[in-house]
Design an enzyme around this catalytic site. Sequence first.
Site, short mmCIF file in Angstrom:
data_model
loop_
_atom_site.label_atom_id
_atom_site.label_comp_id
_atom_site.label_asym_id
_atom_site.label_seq_id
_atom_site.Cartn_x
_atom_site.Cartn_y
_atom_site.Cartn_z
N CYS A 26 1.11 -0.49 -0.29
CA CYS A 26 -0.27 0.25 -0.27
C CYS A 26 0.89 1.18 -0.10
O CYS A 26 1.71 1.38 1.08
CB CYS A 26 -0.65 -0.43 0.82
N TYR A 158 -4.53 6.14 -9.95
CA TYR A 158 -5.48 5.30 -9.96
C TYR A 158 -7.21 5.67 -10.34
O TYR A 158 -7.61 4.75 -11.11
CB TYR A 158 -6.06 5.39 -8.15
#
Length: 284
Positions: A26, A158
């Site tokens: 992450c 993203y």
Amino acid sequence: FEGMIGSSLKHPDEPGRYQVYLGNPCPWCHRVRLVLALRDVSPQEVGVTMLVDDPIKASRGGWCFSPNDPDPVQNCRDLRELYDLLSPGYKGRCTAPLLVDTKARCIVSNESSDIVRQLNEATFQSDNPRRDLYPKELQKEIDETNDWVYNFLSNGCYQCGFSTTQAAYNEAAAKVRLGLEKCEALLSKQDYLCGSSFTEADLRLLPTALRFDGVYAPLFKASQLRIRDYPNLHAWLKRCWSMDGVPGTIDLEDANASYYKQLFPLNPGGIIPSPVTTATLGLE
């Protein structure tokens, strides 16, 4: 969650009280690992538990505990159980990073930018000099840089990967290109994003930059170019990587592989390409 270390009697600035829960793949968790490393915060001052990204074993967020690194608070099975224990009735996604006050037995924050800022300000009752990632004289510039780095790059990548229309993808890809070009221009004149020293702005860009060539460009289709195609940005990345503690904040091969294994809609075949390594990134 709006807790703040040192802001009240509830969360005093003291060593051995706080635990952070982080996952290697992450990028938001990576921010927290970086601030701990760059400020030389010891495990005795802030404990660290590394999570496993396994959506089959875990629930409502995908993070679970490894037998090699169990939950030190309540021996929970996954992060959802910990959220439920510390914040009964919470209905949101059980995300990491997570900062927990183990003595008050409550969640302080699960927002990476807040956690980074708190760990930069806390002393944990130590007189040791530490790197200040958010110096007062640069705060306005850092905040402005953080905004466009997030919008164009950290979030822009993203948006490319999860666009559902061509128009949305084109808009996101244009933002990524603009962000890369802006970084390249800035870094042609100075060593770091806000001048001659590494700051929070660099810390927030670094997780994206390290994942860009292996994940965001090929899998998210964020760019046909790579970090290596921007000489000044690439030189910045090498400078950051050479800083004490930074290489230990990420297992790059594991981080890259996780995206290809976990994001089924983007990689339905589950094929994991040959890994991008620090050598292929030109960091060694």
